[in-house]
Motif scaffolding. Structure first.
Motif, PDB file in Angstrom:
ATOM      1  N   ASP A  33       0.831  -1.203   0.000  1.00 37.85           N
ATOM      2  CA  ASP A  33       0.000   0.000   0.000  1.00 37.85           C
ATOM      3  C   ASP A  33       0.867   1.256   0.000  1.00 37.85           C
ATOM      4  N   GLN A  36       2.099   1.929  -3.470  1.00 39.73           N
ATOM      5  CA  GLN A  36       1.046   2.529  -4.293  1.00 39.73           C
ATOM      6  C   GLN A  36       0.847   4.000  -3.936  1.00 39.73           C
ATOM      7  N   HIS A 123      -4.193   6.318   2.161  1.00 41.83           N
ATOM      8  CA  HIS A 123      -4.138   4.868   1.998  1.00 41.83           C
ATOM      9  C   HIS A 123      -4.272   4.140   3.338  1.00 41.83           C
ATOM     10  N   LEU A 127      -6.955   1.269   4.658  1.00 38.99           N
ATOM     11  CA  LEU A 127      -6.576  -0.018   5.252  1.00 38.99           C
ATOM     12  C   LEU A 127      -7.131  -0.200   6.661  1.00 38.99           C
TER      13      LEU A 127
END
Length: 151
Positions: A33, A36, A123, A127
């Motif tokens: 993550d 990204q 992000h 999550l």
């Protein structure tokens, strides 16, 4: 009759009871993550860590950054060189110790940290959406207790 084995949903056996297994799996999810979140910036976790420490401690000694992050001296030198070459960090001889380097972020480094942090927070929010604020604080506290065992 033999029990059939499903390749789609195999049991993980004793792994289900091992904290280290679950930490590693969660770490993999977060690392992917992170990649990204910072895609296209040239940033890696270790570089973001260094920039974050420098931002919080302007003119910090290069060795202290390495100690805070658990980075060996030889590796720290090459990582700081990379950040200096990219124009993210300014390095000068420390006024307190002429044998050491003091590190500060450049304007470009400040901008990159801010951009990456905004993306990382977005992000992480995704999550951790299933965790309450209290659960997040507890999780961080528990992880910090485990990290403290390293010292």
């Amino acid at each position: 009759m033999a029990t059939s084995f499903s390749h789609e949903d195999p049991k993980i056996g004793v792994l289900d009871q091992l904290v280290g297994y679950h930490l590693r799996r969660a770490s993999t999810v977060f690392a992917s993550d992170f990649a990204q979140a910072v895609a296209g910036t040239g940033m890696r976790q270790v570089l973001f860590g260094i920039l974050s420490i420098i931002k919080a401690n302007p003119a910090i000694n290069q060795g202290n950054v390495g100690r805070a992050l658990g980075i060996q001296r030889a590796n720290m030198v090459s990582l700081v060189n990379e950040l200096v070459d990219k124009g993210m960090v300014h390095r000068e001889t420390s006024s307190e110790d002429r044998r050491a380097f003091a590190l500060t972020l450049t304007a470009q480094g400040e901008e990159l940290v801010a951009l990456c942090l905004a993306n990382i927070r977005e992000h992480e929010e995704h999550l951790l959406a299933d965790l309450s604020a209290s659960e997040r604080e507890t999780l961080i506290g528990l992880l910090m207790r485990i990290e403290a065992k390293e010292a």
